[in-house]
Structures are given as C-alpha cells and as structure tokens.
Design a protein around this motif. Structure first.
Motif, PDB file in Angstrom:
ATOM      1  N   VAL A  66      55.931 -35.214 -11.078  1.00  0.00           N
ATOM      2  CA  VAL A  66      56.238 -34.754 -12.432  1.00  0.00           C
ATOM      3  C   VAL A  66      55.053 -35.077 -13.341  1.00  0.00           C
ATOM      4  O   VAL A  66      54.296 -36.003 -13.076  1.00  0.00           O
ATOM      5  CB  VAL A  66      57.506 -35.432 -13.007  1.00  0.00           C
ATOM      6  N   PRO A  67      54.888 -34.314 -14.414  1.00  0.00           N
ATOM      7  CA  PRO A  67      53.849 -34.676 -15.377  1.00  0.00           C
ATOM      8  C   PRO A  67      54.222 -35.977 -16.086  1.00  0.00           C
ATOM      9  O   PRO A  67      55.398 -36.232 -16.333  1.00  0.00           O
ATOM     10  CB  PRO A  67      53.848 -33.493 -16.350  1.00  0.00           C
ATOM     11  N   ASP A  68      53.254 -36.781 -16.397  1.00  0.00           N
ATOM     12  CA  ASP A  68      53.522 -38.011 -17.141  1.00  0.00           C
ATOM     13  C   ASP A  68      52.218 -38.482 -17.777  1.00  0.00           C
ATOM     14  O   ASP A  68      51.129 -38.062 -17.392  1.00  0.00           O
ATOM     15  CB  ASP A  68      54.092 -39.095 -16.232  1.00  0.00           C
ATOM     16  N   ILE A  69      52.353 -39.367 -18.739  1.00  0.00           N
ATOM     17  CA  ILE A  69      51.221 -39.861 -19.509  1.00  0.00           C
ATOM     18  C   ILE A  69      51.050 -41.355 -19.250  1.00  0.00           C
ATOM     19  O   ILE A  69      52.029 -42.114 -19.231  1.00  0.00           O
ATOM     20  CB  ILE A  69      51.442 -39.599 -21.014  1.00  0.00           C
ATOM     21  N   ASP A  70      49.835 -41.777 -19.049  1.00  0.00           N
ATOM     22  CA  ASP A  70      49.532 -43.186 -18.863  1.00  0.00           C
ATOM     23  C   ASP A  70      49.598 -43.884 -20.222  1.00  0.00           C
ATOM     24  O   ASP A  70      48.715 -43.704 -21.070  1.00  0.00           O
ATOM     25  CB  ASP A  70      48.142 -43.340 -18.247  1.00  0.00           C
ATOM     26  N   THR A  71      50.638 -44.660 -20.423  1.00  0.00           N
ATOM     27  CA  THR A  71      50.818 -45.351 -21.700  1.00  0.00           C
ATOM     28  C   THR A  71      50.613 -46.860 -21.553  1.00  0.00           C
ATOM     29  O   THR A  71      51.146 -47.644 -22.326  1.00  0.00           O
ATOM     30  CB  THR A  71      52.224 -45.070 -22.269  1.00  0.00           C
ATOM     31  N   SER A  72      49.824 -47.249 -20.561  1.00  0.00           N
ATOM     32  CA  SER A  72      49.578 -48.677 -20.341  1.00  0.00           C
ATOM     33  C   SER A  72      48.671 -49.278 -21.414  1.00  0.00           C
ATOM     34  O   SER A  72      48.642 -50.489 -21.602  1.00  0.00           O
ATOM     35  CB  SER A  72      48.952 -48.896 -18.959  1.00  0.00           C
ATOM     36  N   ALA A  73      47.934 -48.407 -22.136  1.00  0.00           N
ATOM     37  CA  ALA A  73      47.078 -48.864 -23.229  1.00  0.00           C
ATOM     38  C   ALA A  73      47.443 -48.107 -24.497  1.00  0.00           C
ATOM     39  O   ALA A  73      48.211 -47.141 -24.466  1.00  0.00           O
ATOM     40  CB  ALA A  73      45.606 -48.653 -22.878  1.00  0.00           C
ATOM     41  N   ASN A  74      46.882 -48.530 -25.618  1.00  0.00           N
ATOM     42  CA  ASN A  74      47.191 -47.903 -26.907  1.00  0.00           C
ATOM     43  C   ASN A  74      46.378 -46.636 -27.171  1.00  0.00           C
ATOM     44  O   ASN A  74      46.654 -45.913 -28.130  1.00  0.00           O
ATOM     45  CB  ASN A  74      46.962 -48.893 -28.051  1.00  0.00           C
ATOM     46  N   THR A  75      45.384 -46.388 -26.327  1.00  0.00           N
ATOM     47  CA  THR A  75      44.587 -45.172 -26.440  1.00  0.00           C
ATOM     48  C   THR A  75      44.441 -44.542 -25.070  1.00  0.00           C
ATOM     49  O   THR A  75      44.601 -45.213 -24.034  1.00  0.00           O
ATOM     50  CB  THR A  75      43.184 -45.450 -27.023  1.00  0.00           C
ATOM     51  N   LEU A  76      44.135 -43.264 -25.076  1.00  0.00           N
ATOM     52  CA  LEU A  76      44.004 -42.507 -23.835  1.00  0.00           C
ATOM     53  C   LEU A  76      42.746 -41.654 -23.951  1.00  0.00           C
ATOM     54  O   LEU A  76      42.642 -40.805 -24.846  1.00  0.00           O
ATOM     55  CB  LEU A  76      45.235 -41.616 -23.637  1.00  0.00           C
ATOM     56  N   GLN A  77      41.794 -41.872 -23.066  1.00  0.00           N
ATOM     57  CA  GLN A  77      40.531 -41.140 -23.122  1.00  0.00           C
ATOM     58  C   GLN A  77      40.615 -39.880 -22.271  1.00  0.00           C
ATOM     59  O   GLN A  77      40.751 -39.945 -21.056  1.00  0.00           O
ATOM     60  CB  GLN A  77      39.374 -42.009 -22.640  1.00  0.00           C
ATOM     61  N   THR A  78      40.568 -38.718 -22.913  1.00  0.00           N
ATOM     62  CA  THR A  78      40.487 -37.455 -22.187  1.00  0.00           C
ATOM     63  C   THR A  78      39.008 -37.110 -22.033  1.00  0.00           C
ATOM     64  O   THR A  78      38.149 -37.792 -22.609  1.00  0.00           O
ATOM     65  CB  THR A  78      41.218 -36.332 -22.952  1.00  0.00           C
ATOM     66  N   PRO A  79      38.669 -36.086 -21.275  1.00  0.00           N
ATOM     67  CA  PRO A  79      37.249 -35.744 -21.110  1.00  0.00           C
ATOM     68  C   PRO A  79      36.520 -35.463 -22.421  1.00  0.00           C
ATOM     69  O   PRO A  79      35.291 -35.616 -22.486  1.00  0.00           O
ATOM     70  CB  PRO A  79      37.299 -34.484 -20.226  1.00  0.00           C
ATOM     71  N   ASP A  80      37.246 -35.046 -23.471  1.00  0.00           N
ATOM     72  CA  ASP A  80      36.546 -34.684 -24.713  1.00  0.00           C
ATOM     73  C   ASP A  80      37.124 -35.309 -25.972  1.00  0.00           C
ATOM     74  O   ASP A  80      36.660 -35.015 -27.070  1.00  0.00           O
ATOM     75  CB  ASP A  80      36.516 -33.160 -24.875  1.00  0.00           C
ATOM     76  N   ARG A  81      38.141 -36.195 -25.824  1.00  0.00           N
ATOM     77  CA  ARG A  81      38.753 -36.717 -27.055  1.00  0.00           C
ATOM     78  C   ARG A  81      39.523 -38.010 -26.769  1.00  0.00           C
ATOM     79  O   ARG A  81      40.174 -38.139 -25.717  1.00  0.00           O
ATOM     80  CB  ARG A  81      39.692 -35.670 -27.661  1.00  0.00           C
ATOM     81  N   LEU A  82      39.484 -38.948 -27.717  1.00  0.00           N
ATOM     82  CA  LEU A  82      40.259 -40.179 -27.618  1.00  0.00           C
ATOM     83  C   LEU A  82      41.599 -39.962 -28.313  1.00  0.00           C
ATOM     84  O   LEU A  82      41.652 -39.704 -29.528  1.00  0.00           O
ATOM     85  CB  LEU A  82      39.509 -41.344 -28.275  1.00  0.00           C
ATOM     86  N   VAL A  83      42.677 -40.060 -27.557  1.00  0.00           N
ATOM     87  CA  VAL A  83      44.030 -39.810 -28.059  1.00  0.00           C
ATOM     88  C   VAL A  83      44.745 -41.143 -28.244  1.00  0.00           C
ATOM     89  O   VAL A  83      44.575 -42.072 -27.444  1.00  0.00           O
ATOM     90  CB  VAL A  83      44.802 -38.905 -27.067  1.00  0.00           C
ATOM     91  N   HIS A  84      45.564 -41.256 -29.288  1.00  0.00           N
ATOM     92  CA  HIS A  84      46.285 -42.492 -29.589  1.00  0.00           C
ATOM     93  C   HIS A  84      47.721 -42.415 -29.079  1.00  0.00           C
ATOM     94  O   HIS A  84      48.408 -41.410 -29.292  1.00  0.00           O
ATOM     95  CB  HIS A  84      46.295 -42.748 -31.100  1.00  0.00           C
ATOM     96  N   VAL A  85      48.155 -43.470 -28.413  1.00  0.00           N
ATOM     97  CA  VAL A  85      49.545 -43.580 -27.963  1.00  0.00           C
ATOM     98  C   VAL A  85      50.323 -44.295 -29.065  1.00  0.00           C
ATOM     99  O   VAL A  85      50.084 -45.473 -29.333  1.00  0.00           O
ATOM    100  CB  VAL A  85      49.642 -44.353 -26.631  1.00  0.00           C
ATOM    101  N   LEU A  86      51.237 -43.590 -29.723  1.00  0.00           N
ATOM    102  CA  LEU A  86      51.917 -44.130 -30.899  1.00  0.00           C
ATOM    103  C   LEU A  86      53.309 -44.677 -30.591  1.00  0.00           C
ATOM    104  O   LEU A  86      53.683 -45.734 -31.093  1.00  0.00           O
ATOM    105  CB  LEU A  86      52.024 -43.038 -31.977  1.00  0.00           C
ATOM    106  N   THR A  87      54.087 -43.948 -29.809  1.00  0.00           N
ATOM    107  CA  THR A  87      55.463 -44.345 -29.505  1.00  0.00           C
ATOM    108  C   THR A  87      55.804 -43.899 -28.094  1.00  0.00           C
ATOM    109  O   THR A  87      55.410 -42.808 -27.672  1.00  0.00           O
ATOM    110  CB  THR A  87      56.461 -43.696 -30.488  1.00  0.00           C
ATOM    111  N   THR A  88      56.536 -44.733 -27.364  1.00  0.00           N
ATOM    112  CA  THR A  88      56.974 -44.344 -26.024  1.00  0.00           C
ATOM    113  C   THR A  88      58.470 -44.588 -25.875  1.00  0.00           C
ATOM    114  O   THR A  88      59.041 -45.485 -26.510  1.00  0.00           O
ATOM    115  CB  THR A  88      56.235 -45.133 -24.925  1.00  0.00           C
ATOM    116  N   PHE A  89      59.085 -43.764 -25.055  1.00  0.00           N
ATOM    117  CA  PHE A  89      60.512 -43.861 -24.764  1.00  0.00           C
ATOM    118  C   PHE A  89      60.643 -43.634 -23.270  1.00  0.00           C
ATOM    119  O   PHE A  89      60.058 -42.687 -22.743  1.00  0.00           O
ATOM    120  CB  PHE A  89      61.269 -42.780 -25.550  1.00  0.00           C
ATOM    121  N   SER A  90      61.388 -44.501 -22.582  1.00  0.00           N
ATOM    122  CA  SER A  90      61.380 -44.441 -21.122  1.00  0.00           C
ATOM    123  C   SER A  90      62.379 -43.451 -20.536  1.00  0.00           C
ATOM    124  O   SER A  90      62.069 -42.760 -19.559  1.00  0.00           O
ATOM    125  CB  SER A  90      61.635 -45.839 -20.538  1.00  0.00           C
TER     126      SER A  90
END
Length: 280
Positions: A66-90
């Motif tokens: 399934v698609p999912d996002i790595d939320t182990s850190a507060n930011t996520l580095q994509t190939p062209d942009r730094l994305v911020h992880v703001l809220t997670t729900f399991s």
C-alpha cells in the motif's frame, strides 16, 4: 488452460469475488448479488465462489503493498523539495503535510485549469458513469498524468512522498469551491458491491490512497473533515492531507469517510490525486 467456473467470470467479477472473500463476506449473500447484478446462474455463482475460496484460503489475509509516508522524522526530503510532516493518524492512516507545493506552483495550477472548470460529477452506483449530484457542488477539471512539465513534476513528487509508482496514479483533479459549495461525506474507494463502481476496478484496481492538495488559503470554512474521527484539516496554501482508503489487506476502510466542508467566505482551490493498486 482449464476453463473453470471462477476463470469463466469477467475480470471485474473475479476481482469482486476475491475481494469479498478477503473481507469475510458470506457465500450465500455473494451468490445472490452475482445472480441479481451479473445475471449469472446460481449454480455458476456458487461454484465460482467455492473455487475461489478453495484457491485463496491461504492467501486471503495476506498483507498487501500500500502507499504510505515515512513519518519517522518531522521532515521528508523528496528529490526536489523538503516537505514538512505536520500531523499523523495511525488508523485510518492520515498524514497532514506542509510545503508540498510552492506558492508559484499553486498559482500556476489554478491558472492552467481556470478555463476548463465544469460542474463536478460523482460516480453512479448503477452503471459506473458520472452524474451530477446535489451533494457535490464544486466545479472541476480532470488533467492527464504528466500533461505539462508542472503536472509531471507534481506527479513525481507525490509518488516519492507516498512511495508509490507514478503509473499507479490517476491524473490530478483540480476543484474550485465558491461560497456555500461543498462535497458531503463520501468515500474515495470504489464499492465492490455496487455494479457501477465495480466497473472502475477493472482498470487499475482499487483506489488505495488519496492526496488532497490545497492550492490557496480560504478565508473561512472549506476544511477536509473526517466525521467519524472528529478530525478536520484546514486548507492552507501549499499543504496537503494524505489518507489511505484501504486497510492492510486491501479491503475498503469505512473509517475514511470524509467531506469537503462548505466554504463560508472566500474561494477554495484544491487538487485531488488518487492512487490505484495497479498501473492506471
């Protein structure tokens, strides 16, 4: 290859039988749906279900990719942009992200679609066609995957964020909501028990994930709400919310009921990106 009861079914019905067995549905009720909606004989329906159950008994509860996002850190580095992880729900899996799009990208996407907007339809339960409905009052435009350099860049970024192939994504859908416009509570997954939505499973399979990209700030209202969870994500330009539409076994997740709350003041532009289980 031996032509068996199950293999003789159209692909959409093979998928429907397998999915409902994985969900633990009762065989008799499944057969009744097949006779009513598929116009199969009861003998063929019973035989196909029995055969599928025998062949999948050891596989029906296997965890699926399934698609999912790595939320182990507060930011996520994509190939062209730094994305911020703001809220997670399991459960269900929901992730609110910041800085997914730049202001310029949001403005360009809005401008590109402005002249193509028409009243947004919904998928009909009977034949799978699109139709207008009072529960959805926005205007929208469907874009082809990779239609422009900007769209291709966004497609690739979202694929990296969700760790899901670009080819498994539908094209972006851009929507404009004016004062009073809304989209009442609904699911993004296709209901395999309904003949219309079931047709959409033939091409790309189930919608396993959704991105809602916020292309502008909204003065008041217009949030993405999850009524069963008491959660509402407020629109903020450049941010996004991601949620999975199925559980770990590929079955539709009813906790993902969500709505686009009415716009009270201002204009709301969003872009939807739906992720399929297979190449689309």
């Amino acid at each position: 290859m031996l032509n068996t009861a199950y293999s003789s079914l159209p692909q959409e019905w093979q998928l429907w039988v397998a999915d409902n067995l994985a969900r633990g549905c009762e065989a008799g009720s499944m057969a009744e749906v097949m006779v009513r909606d598929g116009r199969f004989s009861r003998m063929l329906a019973d035989a196909a279900i029995k055969e599928a159950r025998r062949g999948s008994s050891s596989e029906s509860r296997i965890v699926k990719p399934v698609p999912d996002i790595d939320t182990s850190a507060n930011t996520l580095q994509t190939p062209d942009r730094l994305v911020h992880v703001l809220t997670t729900f399991s459960s269900p899996r929901i992730v609110v992200l910041g800085n997914v799009l730049s202001d310029d990208e949001c403005d360009a996407l809005c401008a590109y679609t402005e002249q193509r907007l028409t009243r947004s339809p919904v998928v009909g339960d009977t034949d799978g066609g699109t139709q207008l409905h009072a529960h959805r009052t926005s205007k929208g435009a469907m874009l082809g995957r990779g239609e422009t350099e900007l769209i291709a860049r966004i497609d690739a970024r979202l694929a990296a964020i969700a760790r899901w192939p670009v080819q498994n994504g539908e094209g972006l859908q851009v929507l404009r909501y004016e004062k009073g416009n809304e989209y009442r509570a609904h699911y993004d997954w296709f209901d395999p028990d309904q003949p219309g939505p079931r047709k959409h499973l033939e091409h790309g399979g189930q919608r396993v994930g959704t991105f809602v990209l916020y292309l502008c700030d909204v003065d008041e209202g217009g949030g993405t709400s999850f009524p069963n969870l008491g959660l509402e994500v407020q629109p903020r330009k450049g941010n996004a919310v991601f949620f999975r539409n199925t559980d770990d076994y590929g079955s539709p997740d009813r906790q993902t009921l969500h709505a686009g709350a009415p716009v009270v003041s201002g204009i709301k532009f969003v872009a939807n990106k739906w992720l399929r289980e297979r190449a689309y």
